[in-house]
Enzyme design. Structure first.
Site: not given
Ligand code: CA2
Length: 159
Positions: A19-20, A27, A32, A83, A86, A89, A96, A107, A109-111, A116, A120
């Site tokens: 998501p996002n 943005r 990011y 990725n 959210a 978490h 599953d 897996e 992640h950008l950040s 953080r 997270r």
């Protein structure tokens, strides 16, 4: 399998963005980065060619759609680069699904999620992933793809 057959193998990798992540580059560039999702997908296509692989990318803001894509990957792809955003978490259901299909999953992640907020720092996905790469911006995806293909090649030579 001969070394010639091994060299001509084309790994099919499903790339999933949670998501996002469709907002990337549009943005919050201070958090990011300024690279768009479309640029990341193009970069992964180029990198995949170098690795004798091919990628199919999919983004969704919906947990169920991501789960459907993971289930559909069974028999179609050899690995998953994800990725989960959210959902990393929160989502026992995505965890599953990954465990259920049994496809090697990396897996990314950008950040650096460990720099953080504490919420997270926990990933539901990490225990069912081959590994996790976090904190390198768009480069996390490239590193993750390389790690995943390397892992698949290693599995193949052990068979
Ligand atoms: O660092 C990552 O890649 C994350 O997976 C990104 C998620 C966050 O919830 C994870 O903790 C770490 C958030 C993605 C939101 O992406 C946006 C991009 C541009 C503008 C707004 C959100």
């Amino acid at each position: 399998m001969t070394s010639l057959e091994l060299a001509s193998l084309k790994w099919s990798i499903l790339v999933l963005h949670g998501p996002n992540l469709n907002l990337l580059g549009l943005r919050e560039p201070e958090v990011y980065g300024s690279t768009t999702l479309s640029a990341i997908n193009q970069m992964l296509e180029t990198e995949a060619e170098l690795l004798q692989a091919q990628v199919s990318s999919f983004q969704s803001n919906h947990e169920g759609a991501l789960i459907d894509a993971i289930q559909a990957a069974y028999g179609q792809h050899q690995g998953i680069l994800i990725n989960p955003g959210a959902y990393t978490h929160t989502s026992v259901a995505i965890r599953d699904a990954i465990a259920g299909v049994g496809l090697p999953t990396v897996e990314v992640h950008l950040s650096n999620v460990y720099k953080r907020e504490p919420f997270r720092h926990h990933s539901y996905i990490a225990p069912v992933a081959v590994g996790q790469i976090s904190g390198f911006g768009a480069e996390s995806y490239r590193l993750g793809l390389r790690a995943l293909v390397h892992h698949l090649q290693h599995l193949q030579t052990k068979r």
